[in-house]
Each structure stands twice: as C-alpha cells, then as structure tokens.
Enzyme design. Structure first.
Site, short mmCIF file in Angstrom:
data_model
loop_
_atom_site.label_atom_id
_atom_site.label_comp_id
_atom_site.label_asym_id
_atom_site.label_seq_id
_atom_site.Cartn_x
_atom_site.Cartn_y
_atom_site.Cartn_z
CE LYS A 1 -4.44 -1.64 1.97
NZ LYS A 1 -4.94 -2.11 3.11
CE LYS B 1 -9.85 -8.83 -4.42
NZ LYS B 1 -10.05 -8.79 -3.47
CE LYS C 1 -13.20 -0.86 -1.10
NZ LYS C 1 -13.20 -2.94 -1.09
P1 ADP Z 1 -12.66 -5.08 -2.59
O1 ADP Z 1 -11.37 -6.13 -3.31
O2 ADP Z 1 -13.08 -5.17 -3.39
O3 ADP Z 1 -11.26 -4.21 -2.74
P2 ADP Z 1 -12.78 -6.07 0.61
O4 ADP Z 1 -10.84 -6.30 0.21
O5 ADP Z 1 -13.06 -4.53 0.30
O6 ADP Z 1 -12.97 -5.99 -1.91
O7 ADP Z 1 -13.19 -7.32 0.84
C1 ADP Z 1 -13.88 -7.24 1.55
C2 ADP Z 1 -14.39 -8.96 1.43
O8 ADP Z 1 -14.92 -9.49 -0.10
C3 ADP Z 1 -12.93 -9.87 2.35
O9 ADP Z 1 -13.75 -10.84 2.58
C4 ADP Z 1 -12.81 -10.50 0.54
O10 ADP Z 1 -12.15 -11.35 1.02
C5 ADP Z 1 -14.36 -10.64 -0.33
N1 ADP Z 1 -13.63 -10.81 -1.40
C6 ADP Z 1 -13.51 -9.52 -2.18
N2 ADP Z 1 -13.30 -9.64 -3.48
C7 ADP Z 1 -13.62 -10.54 -3.67
C8 ADP Z 1 -13.98 -11.30 -4.53
N3 ADP Z 1 -13.96 -11.07 -5.92
N4 ADP Z 1 -14.32 -12.81 -4.56
C9 ADP Z 1 -14.79 -13.23 -3.66
N5 ADP Z 1 -14.36 -12.81 -2.25
C10 ADP Z 1 -14.38 -10.67 -2.53
NA NA Z 2 -9.01 -5.25 -1.20
#
Ligand code: ADP
Ligand code: NA
Length: 330
Positions: A114, A197, A200
């Site tokens: 980060k 993946k 957001k």
């Molecule tokens: P992002 O990747 O959109 O920033 P976060 O990191 O805030 O999402 O993840 C919040 C939760 O959602 C975590 O437990 C993460 O493992 C799960 N998660 C995020 N993206 C995915 C995905 N594409 N498939 C499965 N689980 C996910």
């Molecule tokens: Na993330």
C-alpha cells in the site's frame, strides 16, 4: 452461548458491496452464525487510513451496516455495530502498539504494497499501524476464531504473537485466536476481465455486480459477460475463465454443483446460460437491495440496531480494557 466467539469486519469503503464481497464474505458470515458467537463490525476507524470525504464515509458506514443485515446477519445472534462506537478498539491498539517492534510492523507486506502505491510521503502512519488496530479488534473480544483470506494471514499471525507476548509479560489476559479457513470459496472474477478478481477498485465497473444496483443493470452485465470463442459450457478455469466464473456464481447462488450445471447446459449455448444466470442473480440482488433500502429509509431503526450491538460489544470491551490497564500498571 457456549459457542466459540468469532470476529470479522469490513471497511466502509464503497457505496455498495459487490457480488464478490457478498459470496466471498457475507454469505459465509451468515452461515457462521449457526456455529459461532459472532461479532460483525463495520470497521470505520480502519477507513480513516484512506482520505475519504466525511459525508461519504458517514453514509458508507450506514450502507455497509444495512447490507450486513440485508444479507441475513441476525442482530439477535450476532453483535452488529460500528467500530468507532466502542472506545476499546483505539485504547487497546495503543497498548498493543507499545509492545510491537518497529521492525516487526515494518515487515507487514500489505503495508509495503500500500505504501508503495502511495509513494513515500503519501502513506500515513495509520496505514503502518493498521495491523495493530486489527489485532485490537480481535483480542478485545477474546475471539477464538477469525475468518481470514490469504491477504490477512500475516496480520492474524501478528495478532497471535501480540497476544502471546502480552500474556507472557503481564499474565494471562488474551485468548490467542485461530484462523478459520472458510470452505474453498473461489474468488469471483470480473465479468469483463475474467482473470482479475471482481473488485470495487477495478478501473471499469462494467464487470462488477453491485448488490444495490438496479436489477436491469445487473441482468445486462451478466448478459454482456466476456466468455470465449468456443461453444462448450464446461468448467475450465485456465482455458475458459469467463464461463468458469459464470458457473461458479450460478453454483454458489443456486446451491447446485458445477457438474450438475455442466450436465444441464450440455449442448446449450452461452446465451442460454447467461439468460438463466441473469434471472438467478436478479432473484438474489432484488430482495437484498429492497431490504437494504428499507433499512436506510428507516434511520431510527438502523440506529437502534447499531446502538444495541455497540452496547453488547462495549460491555465486553470495558471489562477487557479495565483488565489490560490494570495488568500494565495504569
Ligand atoms: P475489494 O476487493 O472490492 O476491495 P474488500 O477487499 O473490501 O473488497 O473485501 C471485503 C471482503 O470481501 C473480504 O472478505 C474479501 O475476501 C471478500 N472479497 C472481495 N472481493 C472478492 C471476490 N472477488 N471474490 C470473493 N470474495 C471477495
Ligand atoms: Na481489497
């Protein structure tokens, strides 16, 4: 309850959870209510490490909480609250930071990633001490289990080390938490870029399904998902990542196995699969969205649920903090 306590949280960093968050986290959280005594927190203090507009952050915190509830987190079984409403998180983080080595904190790979993205001057100290706040979130409640993905493993290891170190220096105070490995929930990938993946932070959101999106938009995004130039519907992550992702989503939402789906769609076209899947996804998103919007339309009720959750958490936190301060001599 006699059930092992479990802690998990999500940051209020987006206007809506996406289908990946829903299947990868929220659905698992709901299931874990059967087995554990869960604490599900909206970790807004962690979000201060990002420079978010205060109005936006306030709204996202409420939306995230509403989505926990819309997804089936039951406030009668789980403590649902906002991290900053319970002072113990910040208080314990300070104490733990004083038993964390600087070099130990500097080894956290997520900070390295980060801060590299922010550049030397852009990274704030909160980003550096973030894993210590996460340790406090967990240890404050004597959580025995913490669901962790690959990206959080190192942080949980730090949490365990801090708990053991505190216990051996000051006397038995904290439960040393164990990781809870969620049953192989494969990652949901981006509908337009099926090897990445769903996230957001994807540059284009066209391949992302927001759980609060208009059902028409949801259906359209499924129908325009990127596939491949073959015609055969079979699960092959390497050669056919787009189709594999659609089958994974279908299987997770409809509760049918992937082999069952392969058999059902043998000899059918991609269009058939997408049309049916669009219905399945809309069938989940539409009522989810309605429940979340109803909660957001009734601020008093949402506030009541969050205040109640914070009261329950605070009772545990205050007992633990009194003990911690006593142990360290303050
Ligand atoms: P992002 O990747 O959109 O920033 P976060 O990191 O805030 O999402 O993840 C919040 C939760 O959602 C975590 O437990 C993460 O493992 C799960 N998660 C995020 N993206 C995915 C995905 N594409 N498939 C499965 N689980 C996910
Ligand atoms: Na993330």
């Amino acid at each position: 309850t006699g059930r092992p306590r479990l802690f998990s949280g999500m940051q209020p960093t987006s206007d809506s959870l996406h289908l990946g968050n829903y299947l990868g986290a929220l659905v698992q959280w709901v299931a874990m209510q059967e087995q554990f005594d869960p604490i599900y927190c909206v970790v807004d203090l962690h979000s201060l490490t990002l420079d978010t507009d205060p109005k936006v952050l306030r709204q996202r915190t409420r939306v995230t909480a509403a989505q926990y509830l819309a997804g089936g987190i039951d406030p009668a079984r789980s403590a649902v609250f906002v991290q900053s409403h319970v002072a113990g998180h910040s208080q314990l983080a300070w104490v733990l930071s004083c038993i964390t080595g600087f070099g130990e904190a500097a080894r956290m790979t997520q900070f390295k990633d980060k801060s590299a993205r922010h550049g030397q001057d852009g990274a704030n100290v909160g980003l550096f001490t973030y894993p210590i706040l996460m340790a406090a979130d967990i240890l404050l409640y004597d959580a025995a289990k913490v669901p962790v993905g690959e990206d959080q493993r190192q942080h949980l290891e730090l949490t365990r080390n801090l708990a053991q170190r505190f216990n051996s220096r000051f006397g038995q105070t904290f439960v040393v938490p164990e990781p809870y490995i969620v049953k192989a929930t494969a990652k949901i990938t981006d509908l337009q870029e099926p090897t990445a993946k769903m996230s957001k932070s994807a540059e284009s959101q066209n391949g992302v399904i927001d759980m609060l999106a208009d059902p028409k938009v949801v259906a359209k995004r499924i129908r325009s998902a990127v596939t491949d130039t073959e015609r055969e519907i079979r699960f092959d992550e390497e050669a056919k990542p787009g189709i594999a992702n659609l089958l994974r989503i279908y299987s997770a939402l409809a509760g049918e196995s992937i082999p069952e789906l392969e058999e059902r769609y043998a000899g059918k076209g991609y269009g058939d699969l997408k049309k049916d899947l669009a219905e399945v996804v809309v069938g989940v998103v539409e009522p989810f969205r309605a429940r979340a919007l109803a909660l957001l339309d009734d601020p008093a009720e949402l506030d009541r649920i969050l205040a109640d959750g914070a009261d329950r958490a605070r009772q545990l936190a205050e007992v633990k903090m009194a003990r911690v301060y006593d142990r360290v001599g303050i």
